[in-house]
Design a protein around this motif. Structure first.
Motif, PDB file in Angstrom:
ATOM      1  N   UNK A  50     -24.147  14.378   6.169  1.00 28.74           N
ATOM      2  CA  UNK A  50     -25.500  14.518   6.709  1.00 28.74           C
ATOM      3  C   UNK A  50     -25.598  15.846   7.462  1.00 28.74           C
ATOM      4  N   UNK A  51     -24.564  16.163   8.224  1.00 27.31           N
ATOM      5  CA  UNK A  51     -24.550  17.421   8.982  1.00 27.31           C
ATOM      6  C   UNK A  51     -24.587  18.616   8.034  1.00 27.31           C
ATOM      7  N   UNK A  52     -23.799  18.566   6.965  1.00 28.14           N
ATOM      8  CA  UNK A  52     -23.776  19.658   5.990  1.00 28.14           C
ATOM      9  C   UNK A  52     -25.152  19.836   5.360  1.00 28.14           C
ATOM     10  N   UNK A  53     -25.786  18.727   4.997  1.00 32.12           N
ATOM     11  CA  UNK A  53     -27.095  18.784   4.341  1.00 32.12           C
ATOM     12  C   UNK A  53     -28.218  19.239   5.262  1.00 32.12           C
ATOM     13  N   UNK A  54     -28.109  18.910   6.551  1.00 29.92           N
ATOM     14  CA  UNK A  54     -29.210  19.161   7.485  1.00 29.92           C
ATOM     15  C   UNK A  54     -28.842  20.166   8.585  1.00 29.92           C
ATOM     16  N   UNK A  55     -27.834  21.008   8.320  1.00 28.17           N
ATOM     17  CA  UNK A  55     -27.402  21.953   9.338  1.00 28.17           C
ATOM     18  C   UNK A  55     -28.564  22.763   9.906  1.00 28.17           C
ATOM     19  N   UNK A  56     -28.627  22.834  11.224  1.00 32.60           N
ATOM     20  CA  UNK A  56     -29.607  23.654  11.932  1.00 32.60           C
ATOM     21  C   UNK A  56     -29.129  23.808  13.373  1.00 32.60           C
ATOM     22  N   UNK A  57     -29.646  24.788  14.056  1.00 34.41           N
ATOM     23  CA  UNK A  57     -29.283  24.977  15.458  1.00 34.41           C
ATOM     24  C   UNK A  57     -29.776  23.803  16.293  1.00 34.41           C
ATOM     25  N   UNK A  58     -30.916  23.245  15.919  1.00 27.29           N
ATOM     26  CA  UNK A  58     -31.439  22.098  16.651  1.00 27.29           C
ATOM     27  C   UNK A  58     -30.504  20.899  16.526  1.00 27.29           C
ATOM     28  N   UNK A  59     -29.965  20.681  15.332  1.00 20.85           N
ATOM     29  CA  UNK A  59     -29.032  19.574  15.136  1.00 20.85           C
ATOM     30  C   UNK A  59     -27.768  19.804  15.968  1.00 20.85           C
ATOM     31  N   UNK A  60     -27.307  21.056  16.043  1.00 21.52           N
ATOM     32  CA  UNK A  60     -26.141  21.378  16.870  1.00 21.52           C
ATOM     33  C   UNK A  60     -26.403  21.045  18.340  1.00 21.52           C
ATOM     34  N   UNK A  61     -27.599  21.377  18.816  1.00 19.75           N
ATOM     35  CA  UNK A  61     -27.960  21.084  20.207  1.00 19.75           C
ATOM     36  C   UNK A  61     -27.971  19.572  20.429  1.00 19.75           C
ATOM     37  N   UNK A  62     -28.511  18.844  19.466  1.00 25.94           N
ATOM     38  CA  UNK A  62     -28.583  17.391  19.566  1.00 25.94           C
ATOM     39  C   UNK A  62     -27.188  16.779  19.622  1.00 25.94           C
ATOM     40  N   UNK A  63     -26.286  17.279  18.774  1.00 25.67           N
ATOM     41  CA  UNK A  63     -24.903  16.794  18.757  1.00 25.67           C
ATOM     42  C   UNK A  63     -24.230  17.073  20.092  1.00 25.67           C
ATOM     43  N   UNK A  64     -24.427  18.277  20.596  1.00 29.13           N
ATOM     44  CA  UNK A  64     -23.805  18.685  21.860  1.00 29.13           C
ATOM     45  C   UNK A  64     -24.245  17.778  23.006  1.00 29.13           C
TER      46      UNK A  64
END
Length: 224
Positions: A196-210
């Protein structure tokens, strides 16, 4: 972007979002460098406690599979005893799956109740302090702050084509799987989150994960 580039191509993410990847790398460098400098006192205290209880070495180094299945040495604070008992079942285990890693497989180096885990090791594992030296890997470029957790080579060698897609991106100190359950999930669930991360990679997703990871660590839930 070249429409002929497939998701299994190592250049898939690089060609898809080059600007976001550049920003991500810049953040990795600045963040890891600043945090490493700030945490020098903590590193010294943890190193002293590890040496006092069980001697040297302070760090545990292990080869892991990185982006495009490139091998690198990952660093952790050592949490296991130098002289271990025979109860350590994960040592020397051979994986020989032919059609990929089974979905119900759960890999665990050792719980805090394992007699081979030191007293300080139990504490640093609970709050993921043993993972802090991986900021060095981030600074070197082996890893990122956010991405699928780097797997041991013995397991990635058994990946099927679908599972290998998680190696398209750079591994991270924390990932979408860890933010949604950490160690409390089987391999099939972990792969689902990683893809899912590979398919939807974005800076926003990184912030959400963090942000989600911070709450996980503060609560001391599970371990990476």
């Amino acid at each position: 972007m070249n429409s002929s580039v497939k998701q299994t191509d190592p250049d898939y993410i690089r060609l898809k979002k080059p600007f976001q990847l550049a920003v991500k790398r810049m953040f990795d460098i600045v963040f890891s460098l600043v945090v490493l400098i700030v945490l020098i006192p903590l590193f010294l205290v943890l190193a002293a406690l590890i040496v006092k209880e069980d001697g040297r070495p302070v760090f545990f180094k292990q080869q892991r599979s990185g982006k495009d299945d490139f091998y690198f040495k990952m660093y952790k604070f050592r949490s296991m005893k130098i002289k271990q008992t025979s109860n350590s079942k994960s040592q020397g285990r051979i994986y020989d799956w032919q059609n990929g890693v089974p979905d119900d497989f759960v890999f665990k180096i050792g719980s805090v109740d394992n007699p081979n885990v030191t007293r300080i090791g139990k504490f640093i594992r609970k709050y993921s302090l043993d993972e802090l030296p991986q900021l060095i890997n981030v600074l070197k470029g082996d890893m990122s702050i956010v991405g699928p957790r780097p797997e041991i080579i013995e397991i990635t060698r058994c990946y099927n084509i679908e599972q290998k897609k998680r190696l398209i991106v750079k591994p991270g100190i924390t990932g979408w799987a860890q933010a949604n359950g950490r160690s409390e999930m089987n391999h099939g669930e972990k792969i689902k989150y990683d893809l899912y991360y590979v398919d939807h990679f974005s800076l926003w997703l990184d912030i959400k994960v963090f942000i989600k990871t911070v709450f996980q660590v503060v609560g001391g839930k599970g371990s990476f």
